[in-house]
Each structure stands twice: as structure tokens, then as C-alpha cells.
Design a protein around this motif. Structure first.
Motif, mmCIF file in Angstrom:
data_model
loop_
_atom_site.group_PDB
_atom_site.id
_atom_site.type_symbol
_atom_site.label_atom_id
_atom_site.label_comp_id
_atom_site.label_asym_id
_atom_site.label_seq_id
_atom_site.Cartn_x
_atom_site.Cartn_y
_atom_site.Cartn_z
ATOM 1 N N ASP A 108 -9.706 23.630 -17.378
ATOM 2 C CA ASP A 108 -11.049 23.218 -16.334
ATOM 3 C C ASP A 108 -10.918 21.872 -16.547
ATOM 4 N N TYR A 151 -17.240 17.114 -18.879
ATOM 5 C CA TYR A 151 -18.063 17.833 -19.763
ATOM 6 C C TYR A 151 -19.592 17.911 -19.293
ATOM 7 N N THR A 152 -20.161 19.076 -19.345
ATOM 8 C CA THR A 152 -21.579 19.443 -19.006
ATOM 9 C C THR A 152 -22.139 19.644 -20.119
ATOM 10 N N LYS A 205 -23.824 23.653 -20.564
ATOM 11 C CA LYS A 205 -22.750 24.390 -19.564
ATOM 12 C C LYS A 205 -21.586 24.627 -20.559
ATOM 13 N N ASP A 206 -20.825 23.450 -21.096
ATOM 14 C CA ASP A 206 -19.516 23.594 -21.691
ATOM 15 C C ASP A 206 -20.159 23.821 -23.122
ATOM 16 N N GLY A 261 -11.447 21.323 -26.253
ATOM 17 C CA GLY A 261 -11.993 21.429 -25.061
ATOM 18 C C GLY A 261 -12.184 20.178 -24.460
ATOM 19 N N LYS A 262 -13.279 19.767 -23.957
ATOM 20 C CA LYS A 262 -13.396 18.508 -23.267
ATOM 21 C C LYS A 262 -13.677 17.396 -23.949
ATOM 22 N N LYS A 281 -8.985 28.979 -23.728
ATOM 23 C CA LYS A 281 -8.927 27.858 -22.967
ATOM 24 C C LYS A 281 -8.659 26.793 -23.772
#
Length: 259
Positions: free
Chosen positions: A25, A29-30, A33-34, A240-241, A259
Motif C-alpha cells: 500500500d 500514513y493515515t 485508518k492504518d 508498515g508505513k 502486509k
């Protein structure tokens, strides 16, 4: 300065990890949400102490919980019963302990000491690692002029498992580095493996990572539990991000979300 890391790996099936691909993805980064990656991280420096083995002082790093949706920080372990940092103070000796339904792996990070069992002893020092099997009575003694410090991993013993009849002791300082680098750059030492008597875990290893290098990004799925802890130096964890600095004693478990 290079970084040295301590890795605990449990895998219930072989197809448990892979390389990034269709699940990548690339959006920013949100928050909300993330996932909040701090939920998969923990440090013993943030934990309250408790006693075990009589006079061993333990502080939790990661604890049992839901690896997909942790309800509190560090509560992510599904296969490991507990992962902690422990200290044995000067001139202290633990009470005799015989493990039932579980086994313990100790990795010494500082001080000097002795582990005693069945009329045998082994010296403990920075880089010593040993597996205590179910049913084996043992004690730990701090024999130096500074506290004996260590990481402690507790694994459950499944029904029908036959434990070893001896404690397996390894010395990381004289242990050979694997012939292949893990995930591009990690210089691996497989300290404790199934052949040494692990019941649930796949392996307990240490890694050395040279300065200005980055490991191969990859993912894990349910059925794989991999814990990464900085021993010396300073690692930067990329989950992740997001990035997090990872000073010594700080661990993360790779979220098994594919992920």
C-alpha cells in the motif's frame, strides 16, 4: 556502529512469510485508518518489575494477546508464553526450579554467573545462551561484581512432546556465522534450534547488521511469530508505513497481517 539483534522465531507452517507484492500500500500514513505500529512494540524499561525463580527480577517486553488486534501495547504473543528482560543481583542465587508444561531460553547480556543442574554447571557471560527443558531442576547464580542480565523466553510444551534430558548451552562469541546472509544483510547465528530441544519455537538466533544497511522488506502471515530485539547499537524499525528508533531492550513482533 553496527547493530546486534536477538530474534525469536516461531512458525507453525512453512509458508509463513514472503516478499512484498500485491499487498503493498503506497498511500501516505493515515492515523485512525492504518495500524498503530506501537502496539506491536515493547521495552522492558517501560515495565514494572516482578519476581520469578525466587529472586530473579523480570520486566515484560511483550506479553500474550491478539497478534492481529492488540488491546494494549505489546500484548501480541500467540505462541510464546512470555518474553522479558531479567536481572539477578550480585551474590544472589535463584531457588531450585523445575519447569512443567513449558521450557525457558535465557540469553545473557551482561555480568557473570553460573547455571547449575543435575550435578553439572556452566559459566554464564555476555553472549551465553541456554535452553532449560521441561522437568529439569536448575538454579542461576550471579557470580560477578555486577548484576547478571538476560533476555528470557518462555515457550509452551505441546502434548506428547519429549523434552531433552540436559540443558543445551551455547556461546555466541565462538559460534559460527551462517553461510548465507539473512534478508540481504543480516549475519545470522542460529543459537538454539529444534535439534537442541525447542518444543514450540523454530529457532532463537542473533543477527549482526553493519552500519548504513537495510534488511529485505518482507511480510508474515498468521501462523508465524517473529520477535526482533536490539541488543547493542541502535536499530531503526520500519513497520508498515512508519519508522521507529529501536534502542537496546526494545522489541517488535512482525504483525502477521500479510502486509
Amino acid at each position: 556502529m553496527f547493530a546486534r539483534l536477538f530474534v525469536v522465531f516461531a512458525s507453525c507452517f512453512l509458508a509463513a512469510s514472503g516478499t512484498p507484492g500485491q499487498n503493498l500500500d503506497g498511500s501516505p500514513y493515515t492515523p485512525g485508518k492504518d495500524p498503530n505500529i506501537d502496539l506491536w512494540m515493547g521495552s522492558w524499561t517501560e515495565s514494572m518489575p516482578r519476581h520469578s525463580h525466587g529472586c530473579l527480577i523480570e520486566r515484560d517486553i511483550l506479553t500474550t494477546g491478539d497478534p492481529m488486534n492488540p488491546t494494549r501495547k505489546g500484548a501480541v504473543l500467540e505462541y510464546v508464553k512470555r518474553f522479558s528482560h531479567a536481572t539477578l543481583n550480585i551474590r544472589n542465587t535463584t531457588i531450585p526450579v523445575t519447569l512443567k508444561g513449558e521450557q525457558e531460553i535465557f540469553y545473557i547480556t551482561g555480568g557473570k554467573g553460573v547455571v547449575s543442574w543435575g550435578g553439572k554447571t556452566a559459566d554464564l557471560f555476555d553472549g551465553a545462551c541456554f535452553l532449560v527443558p521441561e522437568g529439569m531442576e536448575f538454579t542461576l547464580t550471579c557470580a560477578g561484581d555486577e548484576p547478571l542480565t538476560m533476555f528470557l523466553v518462555c515457550e509452551p510444551v505441546p502434548s506428547g512432546f519429549i523434552p531433552k534430558k540436559d540443558i543445551a548451552v551455547k556461546n555466541e562469541n565462538t559460534f559460527p556465522i551462517g553461510t548465507k546472509d539473512g534478508h540481504w544483510v543480516y549475519q545470522e547465528r542460529d543459537l538454539i534450534t529444534k535439534g537442541d530441544g525447542l518444543a514450540t519455537l523454530h529457532a532463537v538466533i542473533t543477527l549482526t547488521q553493519d552500519p548504513m544497511t537495510i534488511g529485505h522488506p518482507h511480510f508474515h502471515v498468521r501462523g508465524c511469530e517473529e520477535i526482533w530485539t536490539t541488543i547493542k547499537g541502535e536499530n531503526i524499525a520500519f513497520l508498515g508505513k512508519q519508522l521507529r528508533r529501536q534502542p537496546p531492550g526494545t522489541a517488535y513482533m512482525i504483525p502477521p497481517d500479510g502486509k
